[in-house]
Design an enzyme around this catalytic site. Structure first.
Site, PDB file in Angstrom:
ATOM      1  N   ARG A  46       0.860  -1.181  -0.087  1.00  0.00           N
ATOM      2  CA  ARG A  46      -0.054   0.084  -0.044  1.00  0.00           C
ATOM      3  C   ARG A  46       0.929   1.020   0.073  1.00  0.00           C
ATOM      4  NH1 ARG A  46      -4.160  -0.065   4.753  1.00  0.00           N
ATOM      5  NH2 ARG A  46      -5.067  -1.689   3.526  1.00  0.00           N
ATOM      6  N   ARG A 105      -2.097   6.470   9.689  1.00  0.00           N
ATOM      7  CA  ARG A 105      -2.178   5.957   8.293  1.00  0.00           C
ATOM      8  C   ARG A 105      -2.187   7.361   7.485  1.00  0.00           C
ATOM      9  NH1 ARG A 105      -4.347   0.858   8.130  1.00  0.00           N
ATOM     10  NH2 ARG A 105      -3.824  -0.209   9.825  1.00  0.00           N
ATOM     11  N   LYS A 143      -4.323   1.079  14.749  1.00  0.00           N
ATOM     12  CA  LYS A 143      -4.252   1.945  13.585  1.00  0.00           C
ATOM     13  C   LYS A 143      -4.910   3.246  14.111  1.00  0.00           C
ATOM     14  CE  LYS A 143      -6.523  -0.885  10.978  1.00  0.00           C
ATOM     15  NZ  LYS A 143      -7.460  -1.664  10.045  1.00  0.00           N
ATOM     16  N   LYS A 151      -6.459   7.108  12.160  1.00  0.00           N
ATOM     17  CA  LYS A 151      -6.740   7.640  10.815  1.00  0.00           C
ATOM     18  C   LYS A 151      -7.358   9.139  10.721  1.00  0.00           C
ATOM     19  CE  LYS A 151      -8.020   3.036   8.926  1.00  0.00           C
ATOM     20  NZ  LYS A 151      -8.832   2.387   8.229  1.00  0.00           N
ATOM     21  N   CYS A 193     -15.032  -3.243  -1.174  1.00  0.00           N
ATOM     22  CA  CYS A 193     -13.763  -3.380  -0.691  1.00  0.00           C
ATOM     23  C   CYS A 193     -13.253  -4.571  -1.464  1.00  0.00           C
ATOM     24  CB  CYS A 193     -13.861  -3.863   1.011  1.00  0.00           C
ATOM     25  SG  CYS A 193     -14.481  -5.604   1.096  1.00  0.00           S
ATOM     26  N   CYS A 231      -7.937 -10.951   0.237  1.00  0.00           N
ATOM     27  CA  CYS A 231      -8.108 -10.341   1.609  1.00  0.00           C
ATOM     28  C   CYS A 231      -8.343 -11.746   2.473  1.00  0.00           C
ATOM     29  CB  CYS A 231      -9.257  -9.569   1.803  1.00  0.00           C
ATOM     30  SG  CYS A 231      -9.355  -9.134   3.569  1.00  0.00           S
ATOM     31  N   CYS A 281     -16.563  -8.664   4.623  1.00  0.00           N
ATOM     32  CA  CYS A 281     -16.641  -8.703   6.371  1.00  0.00           C
ATOM     33  C   CYS A 281     -16.759  -7.714   6.965  1.00  0.00           C
ATOM     34  CB  CYS A 281     -15.134  -9.541   6.792  1.00  0.00           C
ATOM     35  SG  CYS A 281     -13.913  -8.260   7.292  1.00  0.00           S
ATOM     36  N   CYS A 298     -14.120  -2.102   5.436  1.00  0.00           N
ATOM     37  CA  CYS A 298     -13.145  -1.199   4.581  1.00  0.00           C
ATOM     38  C   CYS A 298     -13.837  -0.283   3.630  1.00  0.00           C
ATOM     39  CB  CYS A 298     -12.353  -2.216   4.019  1.00  0.00           C
ATOM     40  SG  CYS A 298     -11.442  -3.120   5.330  1.00  0.00           S
TER      41      CYS A 298
HETATM   42 FE1  SRM Z   1      -9.392  -2.111   5.658  1.00  0.00          FE
HETATM   43  C1  SRM Z   1      -7.987  -4.859   7.200  1.00  0.00           C
HETATM   44  C2  SRM Z   1      -8.278  -3.363   2.671  1.00  0.00           C
HETATM   45  C3  SRM Z   1     -10.077   1.044   4.269  1.00  0.00           C
HETATM   46  C4  SRM Z   1     -11.119  -1.182   8.510  1.00  0.00           C
HETATM   47  N1  SRM Z   1      -8.278  -3.681   5.107  1.00  0.00           N
HETATM   48  C5  SRM Z   1      -7.866  -4.521   6.038  1.00  0.00           C
HETATM   49  C6  SRM Z   1      -7.128  -5.812   5.200  1.00  0.00           C
HETATM   50  C7  SRM Z   1      -5.460  -5.144   5.308  1.00  0.00           C
HETATM   51  C8  SRM Z   1      -6.987  -7.257   5.674  1.00  0.00           C
HETATM   52  C9  SRM Z   1      -5.949  -7.767   6.513  1.00  0.00           C
HETATM   53  O1  SRM Z   1      -6.051  -7.158   7.761  1.00  0.00           O
HETATM   54  O2  SRM Z   1      -5.329  -8.753   6.369  1.00  0.00           O
HETATM   55  C10 SRM Z   1      -7.686  -5.608   3.896  1.00  0.00           C
HETATM   56  C11 SRM Z   1      -6.532  -5.798   2.767  1.00  0.00           C
HETATM   57  C12 SRM Z   1      -7.440  -6.284   1.666  1.00  0.00           C
HETATM   58  C13 SRM Z   1      -6.810  -6.454   0.163  1.00  0.00           C
HETATM   59  O3  SRM Z   1      -6.373  -7.741  -0.341  1.00  0.00           O
HETATM   60  O4  SRM Z   1      -6.338  -5.566  -0.366  1.00  0.00           O
HETATM   61  C14 SRM Z   1      -8.167  -4.093   3.906  1.00  0.00           C
HETATM   62  N2  SRM Z   1      -9.002  -1.335   3.977  1.00  0.00           N
HETATM   63  C15 SRM Z   1      -8.737  -2.034   2.959  1.00  0.00           C
HETATM   64  C16 SRM Z   1      -8.918  -1.070   1.587  1.00  0.00           C
HETATM   65  C17 SRM Z   1      -7.860  -1.555   0.374  1.00  0.00           C
HETATM   66  C18 SRM Z   1     -10.312  -1.325   1.069  1.00  0.00           C
HETATM   67  C19 SRM Z   1     -10.598  -0.916  -0.239  1.00  0.00           C
HETATM   68  O5  SRM Z   1     -11.029  -1.513  -1.080  1.00  0.00           O
HETATM   69  O6  SRM Z   1     -10.300   0.203  -0.732  1.00  0.00           O
HETATM   70  C20 SRM Z   1      -8.920   0.345   2.102  1.00  0.00           C
HETATM   71  C21 SRM Z   1      -7.470   0.684   2.246  1.00  0.00           C
HETATM   72  C22 SRM Z   1      -7.391   1.830   3.008  1.00  0.00           C
HETATM   73  C23 SRM Z   1      -6.009   2.665   2.780  1.00  0.00           C
HETATM   74  O7  SRM Z   1      -5.582   3.120   1.646  1.00  0.00           O
HETATM   75  O8  SRM Z   1      -5.379   2.794   3.895  1.00  0.00           O
HETATM   76  C24 SRM Z   1      -9.028  -0.262   3.608  1.00  0.00           C
HETATM   77  N3  SRM Z   1     -10.417  -0.612   6.241  1.00  0.00           N
HETATM   78  C25 SRM Z   1     -10.516   0.515   5.557  1.00  0.00           C
HETATM   79  C26 SRM Z   1     -11.654   1.455   6.126  1.00  0.00           C
HETATM   80  C27 SRM Z   1     -12.167   2.841   5.690  1.00  0.00           C
HETATM   81  C28 SRM Z   1     -11.527   3.966   6.017  1.00  0.00           C
HETATM   82  O9  SRM Z   1     -10.427   3.929   6.605  1.00  0.00           O
HETATM   83  O10 SRM Z   1     -11.990   4.971   5.378  1.00  0.00           O
HETATM   84  C29 SRM Z   1     -11.780   0.672   7.210  1.00  0.00           C
HETATM   85  C30 SRM Z   1     -13.169   1.293   8.087  1.00  0.00           C
HETATM   86  C31 SRM Z   1     -12.684   2.460   9.203  1.00  0.00           C
HETATM   87  C32 SRM Z   1     -11.860   2.206  10.371  1.00  0.00           C
HETATM   88  O11 SRM Z   1     -10.879   2.105  10.265  1.00  0.00           O
HETATM   89  O12 SRM Z   1     -12.682   1.948  11.226  1.00  0.00           O
HETATM   90  C33 SRM Z   1     -11.198  -0.263   7.576  1.00  0.00           C
HETATM   91  N4  SRM Z   1      -9.331  -3.015   7.548  1.00  0.00           N
HETATM   92  C34 SRM Z   1     -10.209  -2.279   8.435  1.00  0.00           C
HETATM   93  C35 SRM Z   1     -10.283  -3.100   9.567  1.00  0.00           C
HETATM   94  C36 SRM Z   1     -11.188  -3.063  10.991  1.00  0.00           C
HETATM   95  C37 SRM Z   1     -10.509  -2.158  11.972  1.00  0.00           C
HETATM   96  C38 SRM Z   1     -11.282  -2.023  13.427  1.00  0.00           C
HETATM   97  O13 SRM Z   1     -10.942  -1.144  13.914  1.00  0.00           O
HETATM   98  O14 SRM Z   1     -11.930  -3.011  13.661  1.00  0.00           O
HETATM   99  C39 SRM Z   1      -9.414  -4.409   9.497  1.00  0.00           C
HETATM  100  C40 SRM Z   1      -8.991  -5.340  10.475  1.00  0.00           C
HETATM  101  C41 SRM Z   1      -8.155  -5.210  11.420  1.00  0.00           C
HETATM  102  O15 SRM Z   1      -7.651  -3.941  11.480  1.00  0.00           O
HETATM  103  O16 SRM Z   1      -7.984  -5.858  12.298  1.00  0.00           O
HETATM  104  C42 SRM Z   1      -8.592  -4.088   8.164  1.00  0.00           C
HETATM  105 FE1  SF4 Z   2     -10.947  -7.674   3.736  1.00  0.00          FE
HETATM  106 FE2  SF4 Z   2     -13.158  -7.096   5.360  1.00  0.00          FE
HETATM  107 FE3  SF4 Z   2     -11.830  -5.210   4.613  1.00  0.00          FE
HETATM  108 FE4  SF4 Z   2     -13.357  -6.405   2.898  1.00  0.00          FE
HETATM  109  S1  SF4 Z   2     -13.996  -5.434   4.782  1.00  0.00           S
HETATM  110  S2  SF4 Z   2     -10.999  -5.860   2.626  1.00  0.00           S
HETATM  111  S3  SF4 Z   2     -13.107  -8.466   3.633  1.00  0.00           S
HETATM  112  S4  SF4 Z   2     -11.083  -6.828   5.954  1.00  0.00           S
END
Ligand code: SRM
Ligand code: SF4
Length: 568
Positions: A76, A145, A209, A211, A430, A436, A475, A479
């Site tokens: 990323r 981030r 994390k 943000k 997402c 993922c 899930c 995201c």
């Molecule tokens: Fe996310 C984890 C993809 C934005 C909440 N996110 C992941 C992971 C890295 C899976 C992992 O931990 O193994 C995913 C990788 C998938 C892949 O194959 O690429 C993933 N997140 C993404 C992206 C690429 C989704 C997309 O389709 O655009 C976004 C990348 C953002 C970036 O450039 O930094 C992405 N993730 C978000 C957002 C939206 C936002 O921030 O605006 C959220 C919700 C907001 C938040 O943080 O509360 C988000 N991602 C999560 C979470 C849950 C965090 C939590 O507090 O519970 C995880 C899992 C974790 O951290 O344990 C996670």
């Molecule tokens: Fe993966 Fe869940 Fe984030 Fe979708 S919402 S990219 S399934 S961690």
């Protein structure tokens, strides 16, 4: 530093022992016997913007053949404020072909992602990114981030000012360890040769994390309330007077775990531009010292604030920065999402916002988007702006260059890519499968088909040009910010989704569970009639999310902690 008396989570020991994020990453990269790295290093590489993944489509087959999983890495790239130059775009485009899966993923947080990079190409990839003057450090991990910022093409002057704040915050909060340079750039110590210190984070960084986003009303395209810290730009007399701060937003939750929930940020107070860095640092260090380091599911700022109260939090921040926060000032958001098409900026330059389905830039039979953007980047004299909704702005096009860009847009049929039904233009999914590791169901590969089904309902109801926000994730981690979709779909298991309704179109109200475990083939049958009824019964100007509440499908969510899990 942690105030918790409970046993620290495993990740805390790992960070502590990592020597400022080094761990055994170098040794793991040198090990040719496997495409993987160690479990501990997979946690540490996240801080370097790198995730180990495997191709889940072939997992079972490889298990049966007793082969190692098909490991590769997601990388990323941080792009503060989402703005990059055409040269940087070309470098990312080339990297995707040289080392990744030939696609560029524009994320929901204005970053680039590459998928499918094998271990032996990791260093080369990071070096290519570094040569393009971009980096991946702190794109993931328990740190601040990528700092997001409204791309705001129609207000170029304000955009330049808030973008500068985003970039300053990003620089200020970037980890100072030289591990990144040592590991990926072969020891080029471009920062310092002094021993490592992390003045803001310390040895164990943050509990989780963190943000930050900046919004410029009336656009809430960044979903300000979904993030740990939001800055709402307040304009007075055409000038930037300062920012209302919001704190404690977050989307992630776990199915059936009522101690987890999505939460919208609360208004904390107003801050003048010259005090922004000081107050942000006080917020970050408060979370560093009081965030829960024993339970990673309870470690985000939203839980610190719910546990201790907003007034306590404000007091702690004020005493750390030595400032009294002013009352928040008036602001009004009208919408989330992006405004598509051409807009002339106040500087006389032109900006074009393109729809990129789920942020995946690629060439396929219908659309050669990747090639088109490459050709445009070769002649473009402005910038590219990644939006918070996985879309792309070709920004700051000079009037002289506009005809040549228009010609390329027409040649590659990109000039019509935003002439689509409102529900598609407001759709977001997402990544989910196959990369993922946390996905329970499809998302990016399925939402376009579901939207096609829903487009029929929308067109029959005469709502083709109406905007309805639909978001899907594989899930509950959230995201694609699904709990802020007027229609939210969250994967439960293969082919099954929880259906949420009732979010505010302006991003200020969460949606609520309407039906659990809806089968893929039934989603359109459940949602279609609600859309038809909306078309028949809506009041003038009433948004779909508001209608689903008025019509009694769901109750409005007022306080996340108590209302989110409460029965309908
Ligand atoms: Fe996310 C984890 C993809 C934005 C909440 N996110 C992941 C992971 C890295 C899976 C992992 O931990 O193994 C995913 C990788 C998938 C892949 O194959 O690429 C993933 N997140 C993404 C992206 C690429 C989704 C997309 O389709 O655009 C976004 C990348 C953002 C970036 O450039 O930094 C992405 N993730 C978000 C957002 C939206 C936002 O921030 O605006 C959220 C919700 C907001 C938040 O943080 O509360 C988000 N991602 C999560 C979470 C849950 C965090 C939590 O507090 O519970 C995880 C899992 C974790 O951290 O344990 C996670
Ligand atoms: Fe993966 Fe869940 Fe984030 Fe979708 S919402 S990219 S399934 S961690």
């Amino acid at each position: 530093m942690s105030a918790t008396a409970n046993k620290l989570s495993k990740n805390e020991d790992l960070k502590e022992a990592s020597n400022f994020l080094r761990g055994t990453i170098l040794e793991g990269l040198a090990d040719n016997s496997t495409g993987a790295i160690s479990e501990a290093d997979t946690q540490l590489t996240k801080f370097h913007g790198i995730y180990m993944q495997d191709d889940r489509d072939v997992r079972a087959e490889r298990r049966n053949k007793k082969l190692e999983r098909a490991y590769s890495f997601m990388v990323r790239v941080r792009v503060p404020g989402g703005v990059c130059s055409p040269t940087q775009w070309l470098a990312m485009d080339k990297l995707s072909d040289d080392y990744a899966n030939h696609t560029l993923k524009l994320t929901t947080r204005q970053a680039f992602q590459f998928h499918g990079i094998i271990k032996s190409n990791l260093k080369r990839s990071i070096q290519a990114i570094n040569h393009a003057l971009l980096d991946t450090i702190a794109a993931c991990g328990d740190v601040n981030r990528n700092v997001m910022c409204n791309p705001n093409p129609e207000q170029s002057e304000v955009h330049a000012e808030v973008l500068k704040v985003a970039q300053q915050l990003s620089d200020h909060l970037t980890p100072k360890t030289s591990a990144y340079h040592e590991i990926w750039l072969d020891g080029e110590k471009t920062i310092s040769s002094e021993p490592d210190v992390e003045p803001i984070y310390g040895k164990t960084y943050l509990p989780r994390k963190f943000k930050i986003v900046i919004a410029v009303p009336p656009s809430n395209d960044v979903d300000i309330f979904a993030h740990d810290l939001g800055l709402i730009a307040i304009m007075e007399g055409g000038k930037l007077a300062g920012f209302n701060f919001t704190v404690g937003g977050g989307m992630g939750m776990t199915h059936n775990n009522k101690a987890t929930y999505p939460r919208l940020g609360d208004l904390l107070g107003f801050v003048k531009p010259e005090d922004v860095i000081k107050v942000v640092e006080a917020i970050v260090t408060t979370q560093r010292d009081f965030g829960d380091r024993s339970d990673r599911k309870h470690a985000r700022l939203k839980y610190t604030i719910d546990d201790r109260g907003l007034d306590w939090f404000r007091g702690e921040v004020e005493s750390r920065c030595g400032l009294k926060l002013e009352q928040p000032r008036e602001f009004k958001f009208e919408r989330t999402g992006d405004r598509y098409g051409w807009v002339e900026g106040t500087n006389g330059k032109f900006n074009l916002t393109l729809f990129v389905q789920n942020g995946r830039v690629r060439d396929d039979r219908e659309l050669q988007m990747k090639t088109a953007l490459r050709e445009i980047a070769k002649i473009h004299d402005g910038d590219f702006r990644l939006t918070a909704n996985q879309n792309l702005v070709i920004g700051a096009i000079s009037p002289e260059n506009k005809p040549a860009i228009e010609k390329l847009l027409a040649e590659y049929k990109l000039d019509t890519c935003f002439d689509r039904p409102g529900i598609r233009l407001n759709s977001m999914a997402c990544v989910a499968l196959p990369t993922c590791g946390l996905a329970l169901a499809e998302s990016e590969r399925y939402l376009p088909d579901l939207v096609t089904e829903l487009e029929n309902a929308v067109e029959q109801a005469g709502l083709a040009h109406d905007e309805i926000v639909i978001r899907m994730t594989g899930c509950p981690n959230g995201c694609a910010r699904p709990y802020l979709g007027e229609i939210g779909l969250v994967g439960r298991s293969p082919g099954k989704y929880n259906l949420y309704l009732g979010a505010g179109f302006d991003g200020s109200r969460l949606n609520k569970l309407y039906k659990e475990n809806v089968k893929q083939e039934e989603i359109a049958k459940v949602v279609g009639p609600i859309i038809e009824r909306y078309a028949r019964e809506r009041k003038d100007g009433e948004r779909f999310g508001d209608f689903t509440i008025r019509a009694g499908y769901v109750k409005p969510v007022k306080v996340a902690k108590t209302d989110w899990w409460a029965a309908n």
